[in-house]
Motif scaffolding. Sequence first.
Motif, short mmCIF file in Angstrom:
data_model
loop_
_atom_site.label_atom_id
_atom_site.label_comp_id
_atom_site.label_asym_id
_atom_site.label_seq_id
_atom_site.Cartn_x
_atom_site.Cartn_y
_atom_site.Cartn_z
N ALA A 140 -28.63 13.69 -38.83
CA ALA A 140 -27.34 14.29 -38.51
C ALA A 140 -26.65 13.49 -37.42
CB ALA A 140 -27.53 15.74 -38.08
N HIS A 141 -26.14 12.31 -37.77
CA HIS A 141 -25.39 11.51 -36.81
C HIS A 141 -24.06 12.19 -36.49
CE1 HIS A 141 -27.42 7.35 -37.24
NE2 HIS A 141 -28.26 8.29 -37.64
N ASN A 142 -23.62 12.01 -35.26
CA ASN A 142 -22.27 12.42 -34.87
C ASN A 142 -22.01 13.89 -35.16
OD1 ASN A 142 -21.78 9.70 -34.16
ND2 ASN A 142 -21.13 9.25 -36.25
N ASN A 143 -22.89 14.74 -34.61
CA ASN A 143 -22.66 16.18 -34.64
C ASN A 143 -22.50 16.68 -33.21
OD1 ASN A 143 -23.02 17.80 -37.48
ND2 ASN A 143 -23.95 15.77 -37.57
N ALA A 144 -22.82 17.94 -32.93
CA ALA A 144 -22.46 18.53 -31.64
C ALA A 144 -23.64 19.11 -30.88
CB ALA A 144 -21.40 19.61 -31.86
N PHE A 145 -24.86 18.62 -31.14
CA PHE A 145 -25.99 19.04 -30.32
C PHE A 145 -25.80 18.48 -28.91
CE2 PHE A 145 -27.84 19.22 -34.60
CZ PHE A 145 -28.43 20.48 -34.57
N ARG A 146 -25.77 19.38 -27.91
CA ARG A 146 -25.45 18.94 -26.54
C ARG A 146 -26.59 19.16 -25.56
NH1 ARG A 146 -20.14 17.82 -26.27
NH2 ARG A 146 -18.82 18.65 -27.96
N GLU A 147 -27.34 20.25 -25.73
CA GLU A 147 -28.37 20.61 -24.76
C GLU A 147 -29.76 20.43 -25.35
OE1 GLU A 147 -27.46 21.19 -21.76
OE2 GLU A 147 -25.32 21.22 -22.26
N LEU A 148 -30.70 20.07 -24.50
CA LEU A 148 -32.07 19.87 -24.96
C LEU A 148 -32.65 21.15 -25.56
CD1 LEU A 148 -33.29 17.69 -21.99
CD2 LEU A 148 -33.11 16.94 -24.36
N ALA A 149 -32.31 22.29 -25.00
CA ALA A 149 -32.84 23.55 -25.52
C ALA A 149 -32.41 23.81 -26.95
CB ALA A 149 -32.41 24.71 -24.61
N GLU A 150 -31.27 23.24 -27.37
CA GLU A 150 -30.81 23.42 -28.75
C GLU A 150 -31.72 22.71 -29.75
OE1 GLU A 150 -26.04 23.64 -27.56
OE2 GLU A 150 -26.84 21.88 -28.60
N LEU A 151 -32.53 21.79 -29.26
CA LEU A 151 -33.43 21.03 -30.13
C LEU A 151 -34.77 21.72 -30.33
CD1 LEU A 151 -32.74 17.45 -28.72
CD2 LEU A 151 -31.45 18.75 -30.42
N ASP A 152 -35.01 22.82 -29.62
CA ASP A 152 -36.28 23.54 -29.79
C ASP A 152 -36.47 24.00 -31.23
OD1 ASP A 152 -36.72 23.20 -27.12
OD2 ASP A 152 -36.28 25.26 -26.54
N VAL A 153 -35.35 24.21 -31.94
CA VAL A 153 -35.41 24.71 -33.31
C VAL A 153 -36.19 23.76 -34.22
CG1 VAL A 153 -33.24 23.62 -34.02
CG2 VAL A 153 -34.01 25.71 -35.16
N PHE A 154 -36.20 22.47 -33.92
CA PHE A 154 -36.89 21.51 -34.78
C PHE A 154 -38.41 21.67 -34.71
CE2 PHE A 154 -32.74 19.45 -34.09
CZ PHE A 154 -32.36 19.34 -35.42
N GLY A 155 -38.89 22.37 -33.71
CA GLY A 155 -40.31 22.68 -33.66
C GLY A 155 -40.72 23.67 -34.74
N GLY A 156 -39.75 24.27 -35.41
CA GLY A 156 -40.05 25.20 -36.49
C GLY A 156 -40.30 24.55 -37.83
N PHE A 157 -40.21 23.22 -37.89
CA PHE A 157 -40.48 22.49 -39.13
C PHE A 157 -41.79 21.73 -38.97
CE2 PHE A 157 -35.76 22.64 -38.87
CZ PHE A 157 -35.52 23.42 -40.00
N PRO A 158 -42.89 22.30 -39.37
CA PRO A 158 -44.20 21.69 -39.09
C PRO A 158 -44.44 20.38 -39.82
CG PRO A 158 -44.45 23.56 -40.58
CD PRO A 158 -43.03 23.58 -40.11
N ASN A 159 -43.64 20.08 -40.86
CA ASN A 159 -43.84 18.84 -41.62
C ASN A 159 -42.75 17.81 -41.35
OD1 ASN A 159 -46.19 19.81 -43.11
ND2 ASN A 159 -44.77 21.18 -44.14
N LEU A 160 -41.94 18.01 -40.31
CA LEU A 160 -40.85 17.09 -40.01
C LEU A 160 -41.39 15.74 -39.58
CD1 LEU A 160 -37.73 17.03 -39.88
CD2 LEU A 160 -37.94 17.50 -37.43
N GLU A 161 -41.03 14.69 -40.32
CA GLU A 161 -41.51 13.33 -40.03
C GLU A 161 -40.39 12.42 -39.53
OE1 GLU A 161 -43.27 11.86 -43.59
OE2 GLU A 161 -45.00 13.21 -43.50
N ARG A 162 -39.15 12.68 -39.93
CA ARG A 162 -38.03 11.80 -39.57
C ARG A 162 -36.88 12.65 -39.06
NH1 ARG A 162 -39.58 10.90 -44.71
NH2 ARG A 162 -40.93 9.10 -45.10
N LEU A 163 -36.41 12.34 -37.86
CA LEU A 163 -35.30 13.05 -37.25
C LEU A 163 -34.34 12.02 -36.66
CD1 LEU A 163 -33.93 15.69 -36.27
CD2 LEU A 163 -35.42 15.57 -34.24
N ALA A 164 -33.06 12.14 -36.97
CA ALA A 164 -32.06 11.21 -36.44
C ALA A 164 -30.86 12.00 -35.93
CB ALA A 164 -31.62 10.22 -37.51
N LEU A 165 -30.61 11.89 -34.63
CA LEU A 165 -29.50 12.60 -33.98
C LEU A 165 -28.61 11.62 -33.21
CD1 LEU A 165 -31.48 15.70 -32.66
CD2 LEU A 165 -30.02 15.60 -34.68
#
Length: 320
Positions: A140-165
């Motif tokens: 998700a390039h060029n979106n509006a994630f601003r705070e580190l706490a907003e990224l906690d949600v990605f901990g809910g994907f136990p099989n996440l291998e690739r993340l691009a912000l």
Amino acid sequence: GHRRAMVRLTAALVQECPQVTTPLGERALVVRGRNIQQLESFATGTAAAGTKDDAADDGPVRVATTDLLFEIACNFDVLDLSENSLQRLDGFNFPARPANVTEWTVAPRLSTLILHNNAVNRLSAGLVRSLAPTLHTFVAHNNAFRELAELDVFGGFPNLERLALVGNPVATKPQYRAYVIGVCGPKLKLLDYNRVLDRERVEAAQLRSALEAEGKAKKGTTGRTQRRRGAAALFDDDAGGALAALEGSNGDVAAAEANGKRPRDDAAEAAPARAQPAAEPQLSAAELSAKLAETMERLDAATDPEEMAALEAEADRLIA
């Protein structure tokens, strides 16, 4: 001025969009540049078959949009929603069995979400629950994630291998990589097209330990919400305490990350700057999605520093 009408993802719109097979054999639905503003269930007079009888008389009626997202997740591996007007991802709230069918023998298989150039800063709890078993790639390039706490949600994907912000404001924060690596856990292989190194996992674990110790030391801080707020604050520019001590022992890493640069392997640093590739003919949205998926897979498998650098440049070029 003239205001464009709100667009929702419908079955008719899906039929208009490219449906392709990537070089990796994955089925992809490409819904780029359609001005879609929301993906959620909404109450209308037209119910999906079989839902009205199950709904309370005065309650909302699930419409085709909700069932459509389930069907998309069951029939496609990749969903590309780039170049739209999304601010949050709702609507992914899959039941154990869809209400509009009597028998369902398939399960969701959606493993990749592509969301470049929207304004997303929130993923719904329903999306996390619905896609947690299958999602391994979120870009998700060029979106509006601003705070580190907003990224906690990605901990809910136990099989996440690739993340691009890349291009999100949060990606410029100090210790962004360490925070994300700590949240996502050991399955994460690539963050912003850079391989997660063993030493970074160690640093992330140290940071999380420091956060836990700092949280326990703070008097009057109770409850999950307060702990999360305290943890996120530790990563702010003016943070002290455990982070300051940790930066003292990892000065070079912290200084480089504070300047927006992640230290890389010596071999990668020593590699000469590579010339920009020559301009290529304009690719269609479907071709672009397929080529990006292929490049990310090659990057995931690469071991040579020069090859990795070239593939990273290629991925950036495709998304630009």
